[in-house]
Design a protein around this motif. Structure first.
Motif, PDB file in Angstrom:
ATOM      1  N   SER A 103      64.407  10.266 -21.869  1.00 15.96           N
ATOM      2  CA  SER A 103      63.158  10.999 -22.043  1.00 15.96           C
ATOM      3  C   SER A 103      62.729  11.017 -23.503  1.00 15.96           C
ATOM      4  N   ASN A 104      63.675  11.220 -24.409  1.00 17.20           N
ATOM      5  CA  ASN A 104      63.359  11.200 -25.837  1.00 17.20           C
ATOM      6  C   ASN A 104      62.805   9.836 -26.247  1.00 17.20           C
ATOM      7  N   GLU A 105      63.432   8.783 -25.750  1.00 24.33           N
ATOM      8  CA  GLU A 105      62.980   7.424 -26.073  1.00 24.33           C
ATOM      9  C   GLU A 105      61.565   7.176 -25.566  1.00 24.33           C
ATOM     10  N   GLN A 106      61.289   7.627 -24.338  1.00 22.65           N
ATOM     11  CA  GLN A 106      59.971   7.408 -23.757  1.00 22.65           C
ATOM     12  C   GLN A 106      58.899   8.239 -24.451  1.00 22.65           C
ATOM     13  N   TYR A 107      59.235   9.430 -24.842  1.00 23.82           N
ATOM     14  CA  TYR A 107      58.311  10.300 -25.590  1.00 23.82           C
ATOM     15  C   TYR A 107      57.836   9.573 -26.846  1.00 23.82           C
ATOM     16  N   ILE A 108      58.777   9.007 -27.591  1.00 24.66           N
ATOM     17  CA  ILE A 108      58.434   8.310 -28.830  1.00 24.66           C
ATOM     18  C   ILE A 108      57.697   7.013 -28.538  1.00 24.66           C
ATOM     19  N   ASN A 111      53.950   6.060 -29.891  1.00 24.81           N
ATOM     20  CA  ASN A 111      53.641   4.863 -30.678  1.00 24.81           C
ATOM     21  C   ASN A 111      52.528   4.041 -30.032  1.00 24.81           C
ATOM     22  N   LYS A 112      52.570   3.916 -28.708  1.00 23.12           N
ATOM     23  CA  LYS A 112      51.564   3.109 -28.015  1.00 23.12           C
ATOM     24  C   LYS A 112      50.179   3.754 -28.055  1.00 23.12           C
ATOM     25  N   VAL A 113      50.095   5.056 -27.778  1.00 18.67           N
ATOM     26  CA  VAL A 113      48.769   5.686 -27.785  1.00 18.67           C
ATOM     27  C   VAL A 113      48.239   5.836 -29.205  1.00 18.67           C
ATOM     28  N   TRP A 114      49.125   6.008 -30.179  1.00 19.41           N
ATOM     29  CA  TRP A 114      48.678   6.095 -31.572  1.00 19.41           C
ATOM     30  C   TRP A 114      48.078   4.766 -32.016  1.00 19.41           C
ATOM     31  N   GLU A 115      48.726   3.655 -31.698  1.00 20.31           N
ATOM     32  CA  GLU A 115      48.186   2.350 -32.060  1.00 20.31           C
ATOM     33  C   GLU A 115      46.828   2.116 -31.409  1.00 20.31           C
ATOM     34  N   ALA A 116      46.717   2.475 -30.149  1.00 23.52           N
ATOM     35  CA  ALA A 116      45.447   2.294 -29.440  1.00 23.52           C
ATOM     36  C   ALA A 116      44.376   3.225 -29.988  1.00 23.52           C
ATOM     37  N   ALA A 159      46.588  17.246 -39.948  1.00 23.30           N
ATOM     38  CA  ALA A 159      47.867  17.546 -39.302  1.00 23.30           C
ATOM     39  C   ALA A 159      47.880  16.876 -37.945  1.00 23.30           C
ATOM     40  N   ILE A 160      49.076  16.691 -37.396  1.00 24.34           N
ATOM     41  CA  ILE A 160      49.227  16.226 -36.017  1.00 24.34           C
ATOM     42  C   ILE A 160      50.120  17.217 -35.285  1.00 24.34           C
ATOM     43  N   CYS A 161      49.606  17.728 -34.172  1.00 25.14           N
ATOM     44  CA  CYS A 161      50.375  18.644 -33.332  1.00 25.14           C
ATOM     45  C   CYS A 161      50.938  17.851 -32.150  1.00 25.14           C
ATOM     46  N   PHE A 162      52.128  18.230 -31.725  1.00 23.39           N
ATOM     47  CA  PHE A 162      52.834  17.510 -30.678  1.00 23.39           C
ATOM     48  C   PHE A 162      53.197  18.436 -29.518  1.00 23.39           C
ATOM     49  N   MET A 198      61.714  17.355 -31.687  1.00 24.67           N
ATOM     50  CA  MET A 198      61.241  16.184 -30.952  1.00 24.67           C
ATOM     51  C   MET A 198      59.981  15.607 -31.589  1.00 24.67           C
ATOM     52  N   GLY A 199      59.017  16.441 -31.878  1.00 30.32           N
ATOM     53  CA  GLY A 199      57.788  15.954 -32.484  1.00 30.32           C
ATOM     54  C   GLY A 199      58.026  15.331 -33.842  1.00 30.32           C
ATOM     55  N   LEU A 200      58.955  15.899 -34.596  1.00 29.23           N
ATOM     56  CA  LEU A 200      59.273  15.362 -35.918  1.00 29.23           C
ATOM     57  C   LEU A 200      59.838  13.952 -35.810  1.00 29.23           C
ATOM     58  N   LYS A 201      60.680  13.720 -34.800  1.00 29.71           N
ATOM     59  CA  LYS A 201      61.233  12.375 -34.599  1.00 29.71           C
ATOM     60  C   LYS A 201      60.111  11.364 -34.372  1.00 29.71           C
ATOM     61  N   ALA A 202      59.119  11.756 -33.588  1.00 29.81           N
ATOM     62  CA  ALA A 202      57.995  10.848 -33.320  1.00 29.81           C
ATOM     63  C   ALA A 202      57.148  10.651 -34.575  1.00 29.81           C
TER      64      ALA A 202
END
Length: 390
Positions: free
Chosen positions: A201-206, A210-215, A229-232, A239-243
């Protein structure tokens, strides 16, 4: 026409357990909870609070008589629903005394439900500019005592009024979303506890981030430097910090420092409430707005929503002139100040208190629950709610 968040409030139960003490009781180093996942306190829902009452209490704080007349759509985002047929929105609609000529529905997609509700609300307002929509994100995260997910439990609700000419945040149009059928977190209808593949789940969250940010960058033509700022979505604050760290090298050192600093402000409330699923992203937004005094009108806030299973979305909003005047900072400070700590032993007893599973009638003692709206019991398989202010 501007459409966005006109009001935002939240509610959490009046009791909590200290994560340091929970760690000691579970023979875990306290830093694993307080630093490793970034949690200090965990809100505990008594049996007199469920997803409906939590949502109603969150909304009660922000609505006035004008809202009661103009709200003609109630959208209840939750993965802690109390009925497979009847929506939680219908209960909340009645408890708040809203305009009877309104729609009321429940939306489900793990922690993404409230975000879906906001997007539906925007469409409704575009067609009906004079109306308002009440969007609710309300959940109780339960994994079970002494389980690997116990430390990421929590309870609470966020309520938002979406309208034209919003006073807090205009929601921009550069939404990017992603869906993929995965099993990182799920709760079959026969279980009142969730199942989770934590590492996956952690891997998929990140990955989704990454995919939606690039798009988003391609669609909006914006970069990290354009974000104040970016809220997660925060199942736990680390978790949000890792992303966020996966994209920081796209920006200058000054921008990196700003985003990291503001990220910490956006986690203050979540750190002391825990995971509230559909409301977690918006509790993070509220935490940023109420704990970062230097935020300026016109600032752009990025938001990442993730609901396991999975759906992810990145979107952004612009803070409106004078937005700070429309926050309920004092009420939220009082909510935290009035909470009572319970021992780990008391928490375990409270956690095991549930409604009868055989349909038996039960009357609950709501005198110990200071909330305005409580679950008072069940009669003939029907949940009974009380609004003490009526």
């Amino acid at each position: 026409m501007k459409i966005g968040i006109d009001k935002i409030g939240f509610y959490a139960p009046h009791i909590y357990v200290d994560m340091n003490k929970l760690a000691v009781a579970r023979n875990v180093e306290p830093e694993k909870f307080t630093i490793g996942i970034g949690q200090s306190q965990m809100a505990v829902a008594p049996v007199t609070q469920d997803s409906v009452s939590l949502a109603a209490n969150a909304a009660l704080e922000i609505i006035d008589d004008e809202d009661r007349e103009k709200i003609d759509f109630v959208i209840f985002g939750s993965e802690s629903g109390i009925d497979h047929s009847k929506s939680g929105a219908v209960y909340v609609h009645q408890l708040l005394g809203l305009n009877p000529h309104a729609r009321a529905i429940e939306v489900k997609q793990a922690c993404y439900g409230a975000t879906a509700g906001i997007q539906m609300a925007k469409g409704h307002i575009a067609l009906n500019p004079d109306s308002k929509v009440l969007v609710l994100g309300s959940d109780i995260a339960r994994y079970g005592l002494k389980t690997s997910g116990e430390s990421t439990q929590g309870a609470g609700a966020v309520a938002m009024i979406i309208s034209a000419n919003p006073r807090i945040m205009e929601l921009e149009e550069h939404n990017v979303y992603l869906t993929n059928d995965i099993m990182d977190f799920w709760r079959p209808i026969y279980s009142d506890m969730a199942f989770v593949d934590g590492k996956f789940s952690n891997e998929q969250y990140i990955l989704f981030f990454n995919k939606v940010w690039e798009a988003y960058k391609e669609k909006a033509g914006l970069q990290l430097s354009d974000m104040e700022a970016i809220c997660f979505h925060l199942p736990y604050t680390k978790m949000g910090l890792k992303a966020l760290r996966t994209v920081l090298d796209e920006a200058s050192e000054d921008v990196q420092n700003r985003l990291l600093y503001n990220y910490q402000a956006s986690t203050t409330y979540n750190r002391n409430v825990g995971n509230i699923y559909t409301g977690s992203l918006y509790l993070s937004l509220l935490s940023l707005l109420e704990n970062k005094e230097e935020l300026q009108d016109g600032a752009r806030i990025g938001m990442y929503s993730y609901g396991s299973g999975a759906v992810g979305e990145f979107f952004s909003g612009i803070l409106q002139p004078g937005f700070k005047k429309h926050l309920f900072v004092e009420a939220h400070q009082q909510l935290f100040a009035r909470r009572k700590e319970v021992s780990v032993e008391e928490y375990e007893v409270i956690f095991e208190e549930t409604l009868p599973k055989d349909g038996s009638d039960i009357e609950l003692d709501i005198t110990k629950d200071p909330a305005a709206i409580c679950l008072s019991g069940t009669i003939d398989n029907k949940r009974q709610y009380v609004n003490k202010l009526r």
